[in-house]
Scaffold this motif. Structure first.
Motif, PDB file in Angstrom:
ATOM      1  N   SER A  56      18.178   8.169  -5.281  1.00 25.16           N
ATOM      2  CA  SER A  56      18.222   6.792  -5.770  1.00 25.16           C
ATOM      3  C   SER A  56      17.057   6.572  -6.725  1.00 25.16           C
ATOM      4  O   SER A  56      15.897   6.766  -6.356  1.00 25.16           O
ATOM      5  N   TRP A  57      17.375   6.190  -7.937  1.00 27.75           N
ATOM      6  CA  TRP A  57      16.324   6.010  -8.932  1.00 27.75           C
ATOM      7  C   TRP A  57      15.514   4.746  -8.674  1.00 27.75           C
ATOM      8  O   TRP A  57      14.506   4.502  -9.330  1.00 27.75           O
ATOM      9  N   SER A  58      15.941   3.939  -7.725  1.00 31.86           N
ATOM     10  CA  SER A  58      15.181   2.734  -7.395  1.00 31.86           C
ATOM     11  C   SER A  58      14.010   3.038  -6.463  1.00 31.86           C
ATOM     12  O   SER A  58      13.119   2.223  -6.273  1.00 31.86           O
ATOM     13  N   ASP A  59      14.030   4.224  -5.872  1.00 35.34           N
ATOM     14  CA  ASP A  59      12.963   4.637  -4.967  1.00 35.34           C
ATOM     15  C   ASP A  59      12.046   5.644  -5.657  1.00 35.34           C
ATOM     16  O   ASP A  59      12.419   6.294  -6.626  1.00 35.34           O
ATOM     17  N   ASN A  60      10.852   5.781  -5.101  1.00 37.44           N
ATOM     18  CA  ASN A  60       9.904   6.770  -5.614  1.00 37.44           C
ATOM     19  C   ASN A  60       9.957   8.060  -4.797  1.00 37.44           C
ATOM     20  O   ASN A  60       9.054   8.884  -4.882  1.00 37.44           O
ATOM     21  N   SER A 101       0.839  -1.209   0.000  1.00 36.03           N
ATOM     22  CA  SER A 101       0.000   0.000   0.000  1.00 36.03           C
ATOM     23  C   SER A 101       0.866   1.247   0.000  1.00 36.03           C
ATOM     24  O   SER A 101       0.590   2.212  -0.730  1.00 36.03           O
ATOM     25  N   PHE A 102       1.908   1.229   0.820  1.00 41.81           N
ATOM     26  CA  PHE A 102       2.821   2.381   0.843  1.00 41.81           C
ATOM     27  C   PHE A 102       3.502   2.567  -0.505  1.00 41.81           C
ATOM     28  O   PHE A 102       3.580   3.688  -1.024  1.00 41.81           O
ATOM     29  N   GLN A 103       4.011   1.497  -1.087  1.00 43.62           N
ATOM     30  CA  GLN A 103       4.719   1.589  -2.361  1.00 43.62           C
ATOM     31  C   GLN A 103       3.806   2.117  -3.461  1.00 43.62           C
ATOM     32  O   GLN A 103       4.228   2.954  -4.279  1.00 43.62           O
ATOM     33  N   ARG A 104       2.567   1.661  -3.500  1.00 38.20           N
ATOM     34  CA  ARG A 104       1.622   2.147  -4.505  1.00 38.20           C
ATOM     35  C   ARG A 104       1.354   3.633  -4.325  1.00 38.20           C
ATOM     36  O   ARG A 104       1.339   4.397  -5.293  1.00 38.20           O
ATOM     37  N   ILE A 133      10.030  13.422   0.790  1.00 34.81           N
ATOM     38  CA  ILE A 133      10.769  12.879   1.933  1.00 34.81           C
ATOM     39  C   ILE A 133       9.930  11.774   2.566  1.00 34.81           C
ATOM     40  O   ILE A 133       8.720  11.947   2.763  1.00 34.81           O
ATOM     41  N   VAL A 134      10.563  10.654   2.890  1.00 37.24           N
ATOM     42  CA  VAL A 134       9.859   9.540   3.533  1.00 37.24           C
ATOM     43  C   VAL A 134      10.512   9.256   4.889  1.00 37.24           C
ATOM     44  O   VAL A 134      11.743   9.185   4.998  1.00 37.24           O
ATOM     45  N   LEU A 135       9.682   9.073   5.907  1.00 36.07           N
ATOM     46  CA  LEU A 135      10.143   8.753   7.260  1.00 36.07           C
ATOM     47  C   LEU A 135       9.773   7.306   7.583  1.00 36.07           C
ATOM     48  O   LEU A 135       8.698   6.844   7.208  1.00 36.07           O
ATOM     49  N   SER A 136      10.634   6.610   8.330  1.00 38.51           N
ATOM     50  CA  SER A 136      10.278   5.264   8.769  1.00 38.51           C
ATOM     51  C   SER A 136      11.264   4.739   9.801  1.00 38.51           C
ATOM     52  O   SER A 136      12.454   5.033   9.750  1.00 38.51           O
ATOM     53  N   ARG A 137      10.740   3.930  10.713  1.00 38.16           N
ATOM     54  CA  ARG A 137      11.595   3.212  11.661  1.00 38.16           C
ATOM     55  C   ARG A 137      12.374   2.109  10.946  1.00 38.16           C
ATOM     56  O   ARG A 137      13.376   1.625  11.462  1.00 38.16           O
ATOM     57  N   ASP A 138      11.897   1.700   9.770  1.00 35.12           N
ATOM     58  CA  ASP A 138      12.538   0.610   9.037  1.00 35.12           C
ATOM     59  C   ASP A 138      13.882   1.021   8.429  1.00 35.12           C
ATOM     60  O   ASP A 138      14.715   0.164   8.130  1.00 35.12           O
ATOM     61  N   PHE A 139      14.080   2.320   8.232  1.00 37.78           N
ATOM     62  CA  PHE A 139      15.340   2.779   7.656  1.00 37.78           C
ATOM     63  C   PHE A 139      16.444   2.693   8.710  1.00 37.78           C
ATOM     64  O   PHE A 139      16.295   3.230   9.809  1.00 37.78           O
ATOM     65  N   ARG A 140      17.527   2.050   8.378  1.00 35.13           N
ATOM     66  CA  ARG A 140      18.622   1.904   9.340  1.00 35.13           C
ATOM     67  C   ARG A 140      19.452   3.176   9.461  1.00 35.13           C
ATOM     68  O   ARG A 140      20.062   3.432  10.489  1.00 35.13           O
ATOM     69  N   ARG A 186       4.584  10.285  -6.700  1.00 30.86           N
ATOM     70  CA  ARG A 186       5.694  10.676  -7.572  1.00 30.86           C
ATOM     71  C   ARG A 186       5.187  11.028  -8.973  1.00 30.86           C
ATOM     72  O   ARG A 186       5.610  12.009  -9.574  1.00 30.86           O
ATOM     73  N   GLU A 187       4.267  10.201  -9.488  1.00 33.21           N
ATOM     74  CA  GLU A 187       3.745  10.444 -10.834  1.00 33.21           C
ATOM     75  C   GLU A 187       2.930  11.732 -10.898  1.00 33.21           C
ATOM     76  O   GLU A 187       3.000  12.469 -11.884  1.00 33.21           O
ATOM     77  N   MET A 188       2.169  12.013  -9.844  1.00 33.50           N
ATOM     78  CA  MET A 188       1.332  13.209  -9.847  1.00 33.50           C
ATOM     79  C   MET A 188       2.135  14.474  -9.561  1.00 33.50           C
ATOM     80  O   MET A 188       1.757  15.561 -10.004  1.00 33.50           O
TER      81      MET A 188
END
Length: 206
Positions: A173-177, A141-144, A159-166, A150-152
């Motif tokens: 990075s072009w691999s991220d949106n 859901s987050f990725q979608r 900027i994205v926040l998360s506890r998952d980021f180390r 990004r498209e809009m």
């Protein structure tokens, strides 16, 4: 910013203390019930947390160079779309975006309406911030949502926040949106660096 988020705890709980009388009527001895003792400890913890938060927001939140990191030319509308559910971390970020960088922050709290808010206000956004943890572990859901955002808003820094980021990642990075990854809980320093990168993207492009 909602005034309710600024002062999360009231010092007047309006709670009546129940006391248990022991001994004879003459000595009228009283002791706090076990529940009262627990409530008293809870109050102390809440007051302590409130004091920490007030102190954190009053000291060092307006560094001289903060507004230079988000100059008038960077975010033309000065409008931030911040997709996040309320918690201590996201409320801090909201407060700093407004207080430190003089940005206007719109925060849809319910994930059910994230897409609606995005469609309605995408044209006004100068910066998009997403709290990945607000999606409750639903990675797809987050990725979608991030992809649609990004498209809009292709030219708008994200900027994205998360506890998952180390670690914090300020490299494109072009691999991220999105453009910047911030590890939660977010510090003022890391947010300042993220705003600096976002300002550069807004002015010079990716």
């Amino acid at each position: 910013m909602n005034n309710q988020t600024a002062f999360p705890f009231s010092r007047d709980f309006g709670r009546t203390r129940h006391r248990v009388e022991v001994g004879s009527d003459s000595d009228s001895a009283q002791i706090l019930s076990f529940r009262d003792a627990l409530d008293q400890k809870l109050e102390q913890r809440l007051f302590h947390e409130c004091a920490l938060r007030e102190g954190h927001s009053e000291h060092g939140t307006l560094p001289k160079e903060a507004k230079e990191m988000a100059p008038d030319g960077a975010f033309v509308t000065r409008q931030v779309l911040f997709f996040a559910q309320p918690c201590f971390n996201t409320q801090n970020v909201e407060h700093w975006l407004e207080g430190m960088f003089d940005l206007r922050v719109m925060v849809p709290r319910n994930t059910t309406f994230y897409h609606e808010w995005l469609f309605r206000y995408a044209a006004e956004a100068g910066l998009i911030v997403i709290d990945k943890d607000s999606f409750g572990g639903e990675q797809s859901s987050f990725q979608r949502f991030a992809k649609i955002a990004r498209e809009m808003c292709e030219e708008v820094p994200m900027i994205v926040l998360s506890r998952d980021f180390r670690v914090n990642d300020f490299n494109l990075s072009w691999s991220d949106n999105w453009d910047v990854s911030l590890q939660s809980p977010v510090s003022q320093h890391s947010l300042s660096l993220a705003i600096e990168v976002a300002s550069d993207i807004a002015i010079n492009g990716r």
